[in-house]
Design a protein around this motif. Structure first.
Motif, PDB file in Angstrom:
ATOM      1  N   ILE A 157      -8.858  40.178 -74.559  1.00  0.00           N
ATOM      2  CA  ILE A 157      -9.368  38.994 -73.858  1.00  0.00           C
ATOM      3  C   ILE A 157      -9.535  39.283 -72.368  1.00  0.00           C
ATOM      4  CG2 ILE A 157      -8.867  36.604 -73.234  1.00  0.00           C
ATOM      5  CD1 ILE A 157      -9.737  37.044 -76.145  1.00  0.00           C
ATOM      6  N   ASP A 158      -8.570  39.978 -71.761  1.00  0.00           N
ATOM      7  CA  ASP A 158      -8.667  40.321 -70.337  1.00  0.00           C
ATOM      8  C   ASP A 158      -9.919  41.138 -70.055  1.00  0.00           C
ATOM      9  OD1 ASP A 158      -6.387  38.984 -69.802  1.00  0.00           O
ATOM     10  OD2 ASP A 158      -5.145  40.721 -69.355  1.00  0.00           O
ATOM     11  N   ARG A 159     -10.226  42.103 -70.939  1.00  0.00           N
ATOM     12  CA  ARG A 159     -11.380  42.972 -70.711  1.00  0.00           C
ATOM     13  C   ARG A 159     -12.707  42.249 -70.975  1.00  0.00           C
ATOM     14  NH1 ARG A 159      -7.286  46.481 -71.871  1.00  0.00           N
ATOM     15  NH2 ARG A 159      -7.297  48.445 -70.725  1.00  0.00           N
ATOM     16  N   ILE A 160     -12.724  41.382 -71.997  1.00  0.00           N
ATOM     17  CA  ILE A 160     -13.958  40.655 -72.311  1.00  0.00           C
ATOM     18  C   ILE A 160     -14.367  39.757 -71.150  1.00  0.00           C
ATOM     19  CG2 ILE A 160     -14.926  38.814 -73.748  1.00  0.00           C
ATOM     20  CD1 ILE A 160     -13.427  40.008 -76.105  1.00  0.00           C
ATOM     21  N   TYR A 202       3.001  31.058 -49.802  1.00  0.00           N
ATOM     22  CA  TYR A 202       1.604  30.954 -50.240  1.00  0.00           C
ATOM     23  C   TYR A 202       1.237  32.087 -51.205  1.00  0.00           C
ATOM     24  CZ  TYR A 202       0.849  27.261 -46.814  1.00  0.00           C
ATOM     25  OH  TYR A 202       0.910  26.090 -46.128  1.00  0.00           O
ATOM     26  N   LEU A 203       1.791  33.282 -50.979  1.00  0.00           N
ATOM     27  CA  LEU A 203       1.530  34.383 -51.900  1.00  0.00           C
ATOM     28  C   LEU A 203       2.141  34.103 -53.267  1.00  0.00           C
ATOM     29  CD1 LEU A 203       2.032  37.536 -49.629  1.00  0.00           C
ATOM     30  CD2 LEU A 203      -0.110  36.715 -50.617  1.00  0.00           C
ATOM     31  N   SER A 204       3.307  33.440 -53.285  1.00  0.00           N
ATOM     32  CA  SER A 204       3.937  33.105 -54.571  1.00  0.00           C
ATOM     33  C   SER A 204       3.059  32.122 -55.353  1.00  0.00           C
ATOM     34  CB  SER A 204       5.331  32.507 -54.355  1.00  0.00           C
ATOM     35  OG  SER A 204       5.261  31.234 -53.731  1.00  0.00           O
ATOM     36  N   ILE A 205       2.432  31.173 -54.627  1.00  0.00           N
ATOM     37  CA  ILE A 205       1.508  30.237 -55.282  1.00  0.00           C
ATOM     38  C   ILE A 205       0.306  30.998 -55.836  1.00  0.00           C
ATOM     39  CG2 ILE A 205      -0.066  28.298 -54.895  1.00  0.00           C
ATOM     40  CD1 ILE A 205       1.911  27.257 -52.801  1.00  0.00           C
ATOM     41  N   LEU A 206      -0.219  31.939 -55.011  1.00  0.00           N
ATOM     42  CA  LEU A 206      -1.376  32.732 -55.427  1.00  0.00           C
ATOM     43  C   LEU A 206      -1.036  33.585 -56.649  1.00  0.00           C
ATOM     44  CD1 LEU A 206      -4.287  33.361 -54.624  1.00  0.00           C
ATOM     45  CD2 LEU A 206      -3.439  35.210 -53.190  1.00  0.00           C
ATOM     46  N   GLU A 207       0.174  34.149 -56.662  1.00  0.00           N
ATOM     47  CA  GLU A 207       0.606  34.968 -57.799  1.00  0.00           C
ATOM     48  C   GLU A 207       0.668  34.136 -59.072  1.00  0.00           C
ATOM     49  OE1 GLU A 207       4.440  37.713 -59.163  1.00  0.00           O
ATOM     50  OE2 GLU A 207       4.259  37.034 -57.092  1.00  0.00           O
ATOM     51  N   THR A 208       1.153  32.895 -58.941  1.00  0.00           N
ATOM     52  CA  THR A 208       1.216  31.994 -60.094  1.00  0.00           C
ATOM     53  C   THR A 208      -0.184  31.642 -60.597  1.00  0.00           C
ATOM     54  OG1 THR A 208       3.296  31.040 -59.280  1.00  0.00           O
ATOM     55  CG2 THR A 208       2.056  29.766 -60.917  1.00  0.00           C
ATOM     56  N   LEU A 209      -1.101  31.378 -59.648  1.00  0.00           N
ATOM     57  CA  LEU A 209      -2.477  31.034 -60.029  1.00  0.00           C
ATOM     58  C   LEU A 209      -3.150  32.177 -60.780  1.00  0.00           C
ATOM     59  CD1 LEU A 209      -3.779  29.200 -56.827  1.00  0.00           C
ATOM     60  CD2 LEU A 209      -3.385  28.199 -59.068  1.00  0.00           C
ATOM     61  N   MET A 210      -2.820  33.423 -60.403  1.00  0.00           N
ATOM     62  CA  MET A 210      -3.436  34.578 -61.042  1.00  0.00           C
ATOM     63  C   MET A 210      -2.701  35.016 -62.300  1.00  0.00           C
ATOM     64  SD  MET A 210      -4.471  36.912 -57.775  1.00  0.00           S
ATOM     65  CE  MET A 210      -5.735  36.357 -56.620  1.00  0.00           C
ATOM     66  N   GLY A 211      -1.606  34.328 -62.631  1.00  0.00           N
ATOM     67  CA  GLY A 211      -0.836  34.671 -63.825  1.00  0.00           C
ATOM     68  C   GLY A 211      -1.487  34.140 -65.093  1.00  0.00           C
ATOM     69  N   ILE A 221      -8.578  40.167 -62.010  1.00  0.00           N
ATOM     70  CA  ILE A 221      -7.550  39.216 -61.572  1.00  0.00           C
ATOM     71  C   ILE A 221      -6.170  39.851 -61.681  1.00  0.00           C
ATOM     72  CG2 ILE A 221      -6.468  36.986 -62.070  1.00  0.00           C
ATOM     73  CD1 ILE A 221      -9.172  35.976 -62.990  1.00  0.00           C
ATOM     74  N   ASN A 222      -5.946  40.628 -62.761  1.00  0.00           N
ATOM     75  CA  ASN A 222      -4.660  41.309 -62.930  1.00  0.00           C
ATOM     76  C   ASN A 222      -4.399  42.278 -61.782  1.00  0.00           C
ATOM     77  OD1 ASN A 222      -4.342  39.955 -65.332  1.00  0.00           O
ATOM     78  ND2 ASN A 222      -5.084  41.622 -66.597  1.00  0.00           N
TER      79      ASN A 222
END
Length: 555
Positions: free
Chosen positions: A155-158, A395-404, A164-165
């Motif tokens: 799914i990540d590759r498709i 803010y980076l922790s929020i960004l990390e969560t959004l990209m999870g 994002i990873n």
């Protein structure tokens, strides 16, 4: 990418006569591929994979040319982003050229040229192409039983989630650096607080002590100052050496880690190749693999695997060792940094004492009060910097969560999931499959029959094949959304273990699907199929041991 034409010769069983496949630009057709065992039906997909990506899963380049003629050559024409692309490859001798709109494209090195093709021209990763565009239902890892990790990788590759990873990994690394920075500021602030308390204590002592200058005290202070200064120099030298060692080991760690990943990939590739020899029979043509030639190849692969495993374990041990060294060096550097700060504070105190004694200050505590003021200002400055770092980390922790997995990716999956499940529902109904099949936002599959959830393990072989086919078709529609210009698909042995009624439904769905999304689809089967349902027939024959094919329009 939209493939327009393919030419090749001397690939595997195909001989020196050039074979040509040409596709209509605005038309999608269903091809029936016919031929005996070992004729070269599955080779067609390998040819296109090689011409696009310069490699074929489980095969060395030197093994691709025809064993009699050698001199493998091929050329592929395609359209991408309004450009006309021509790619030419060959083995023995090696050939690799790329032309864009009639002009040869040149970059430094073949690996850079291949990287350019995959990132700028195809925009379809090799992993997606070989696992989804070229499908054998017998080899396909079914989504209903696939591990969560394998599903996540596909799914990540498709959907391009790998980007994002990578961004998330960059954010995580940045956060690690900031957290270390915050800890360093905490240590420095504690050191300044200790220094302030120490100076306050000195002021109390000075206010109670005699103002008379003591020559012996000055000598003692100077001697201490000289010793402290020498110690500080040694600590700074040690700190510089530690930083240098960290840089050297960090660079070595990255190199070794990269090599470890590369060796692991090679080991997995060779293991897949050796899997062919487990039953001593070719899974495609059922030919025995006990000839001297195959035994030699197997032995060669086993020796290569043994060597790679030995090198992998060795470099893995080296990576772990370097990682431990890096941890020790960083901790050592941190301790040295704190010691230097403490030593400089002590030296500042000594200098203050010397100045007070030398100038016969009537108020010896005056200089120390200035020192307290200086320490407080430094503490306040460090506190502001630390506060900014903590804000950045937040803010980076929020960004990390959004990209999870539960962030942006989950929103994207949820947006396409209704369409994916609806496609499955429609095809299940059309094929007369008596099950309800549905995927959740984690791509976990549930199967219901008569209102009860059932285990995929209870399905018969034919039922599993039908369910797999439906999921594959829905998955291909998703891929077509992601890679809209794609126009080719190979399906190998999708009708085995399926009854005649199921075959009829599958062909109908195939025909409707490829017309709907625009895919020239090659159906490879070892048993007779009703050719009247297909648009074209590609028949492969062998003459004097060499394969060749003819293409005939049916509809």
């Amino acid at each position: 990418m939209r493939i327009l034409k393919v030419e090749f010769r001397n690939f595997a069983s195909y001989g020196n006569r050039t074979q040509v496949i040409e596709f209509e630009k605005d038309q999608s057709e269903l091809y029936l591929v016919l031929g005996g065992n070992g004729a070269g039906k599955s080779t067609l997909a390998k040819v296109i994979t090689y011409l696009c990506y310069g490699r074929v899963e489980g095969a060395n380049l030197k093994d691709l040319p025809n064993r009699v003629n050698g001199n493998l050559w091929g050329k592929i024409w395609m359209e991408s982003k309004g450009n006309q692309i021509e790619i030419q490859r060959g083995v023995s001798p090696g050939i690799f050229t790329v032309s864009i709109n009639g002009t040869e494209y040149d970059v430094a090195g073949k690996s850079n040229l291949q990287e350019f093709l995959e990132s700028e021209i195809y925009e379809i990763p090799y992993h997606v192409f070989k696992n989804v565009i070229i499908l054998s239902v017998n080899d396909f890892k079914s989504f209903i039983t696939m591990s969560p990790y394998d599903k996540k990788q596909i799914i990540d590759r498709i959907f391009g989630f790998s980007v994002i990873n990578q961004m998330r990994e960059m954010v995580k690394n940045k956060r690690r650096f900031i957290i270390d920075e915050i800890r360093t500021f905490d240590d420095e602030i504690r050191t300044l607080e200790d220094s302030i308390q120490s100076v306050f204590l000195k002021i109390e002592q000075y206010e109670e002590a005699s103002k008379e200058k003591d020559a012996s005290k000055i000598t003692e202070l100077k001697n201490k100052l000289v010793i402290f200064n020498e110690t500080r120099k040694k600590l700074k030298d040690a700190n510089d050496k530690t930083k240098l060692n960290v840089d050297v080991n960090d660079k070595n760690y990255k190199i070794k880690s990269s090599k470890e990943t590369e060796l692991k990939s090679e080991i997995n590739s060779i293991k897949k190749g050796l899997d062919l020899y487990k039953n001593n029979t070719c899974p495609t043509c059922n030919s025995l693999l006990n000839s001297e030639f195959h035994i030699h190849i197997k032995k060669e692969k086993e020796e290569q695997l043994e060597s790679l495993v030995f090198n992998y374990e060795k470099i893995k041990s080296e990576v772990l060792s370097i990682d431990e060294i890096l941890k020790a060096l960083r901790e050592q550097g941190k301790q040295i940094h704190v010691k230097i700060g403490q030593l400089e504070t002590q030296m500042t105190l000594l200098k203050g004492e010397l100045i007070d004694l030398a100038e016969k200050d009537n108020e010896p505590s005056g200089h120390l009060k200035e020192l307290i003021k200086e320490f407080k200002e430094k503490k306040e400055e460090k506190g502001h910097i630390k506060l900014n770092s903590e804000g950045e980390d937040y803010y980076l922790s929020i960004l990390e969560t959004l990209m999870g997995d539960d962030g942006i990716k989950n929103l994207a999956v949820r947006s396409i999931l209704p369409s994916f499940n609806n496609n499955i529902f429609i095809m299940v109904k059309e094929m007369g499959i008596p099950f309800g099949i549905k995927f959740d936002d984690k791509f976990n599959c549930t199967i219901h029959h008569l209102g009860q959830e059932i285990s995929p393990k209870t399905l018969s072989t034919g039922e599993k094949k039908k369910v797999d086919f439906v999921i594959i078709m829905a998955l291909i529609k998703m891929i077509k959304i992601r890679f809209s210009s794609l126009n080719i698909l190979f399906l190998d042995e999708i009708f085995s273990s399926i009854d005649a009624d199921g075959v009829y439904h599958i062909i109908n769905i195939l025909h409707e699907t490829i017309q709907d999304i625009g895919l020239n689809t090659f159906v490879i089967n070892h048993t007779v199929l009703p050719s009247e349902y297909f648009d074209k027939k590609l028949e492969i024959t062998k003459d004097a041991g060499f394969s060749e094919f003819t293409i005939e329009s049916i509809r």
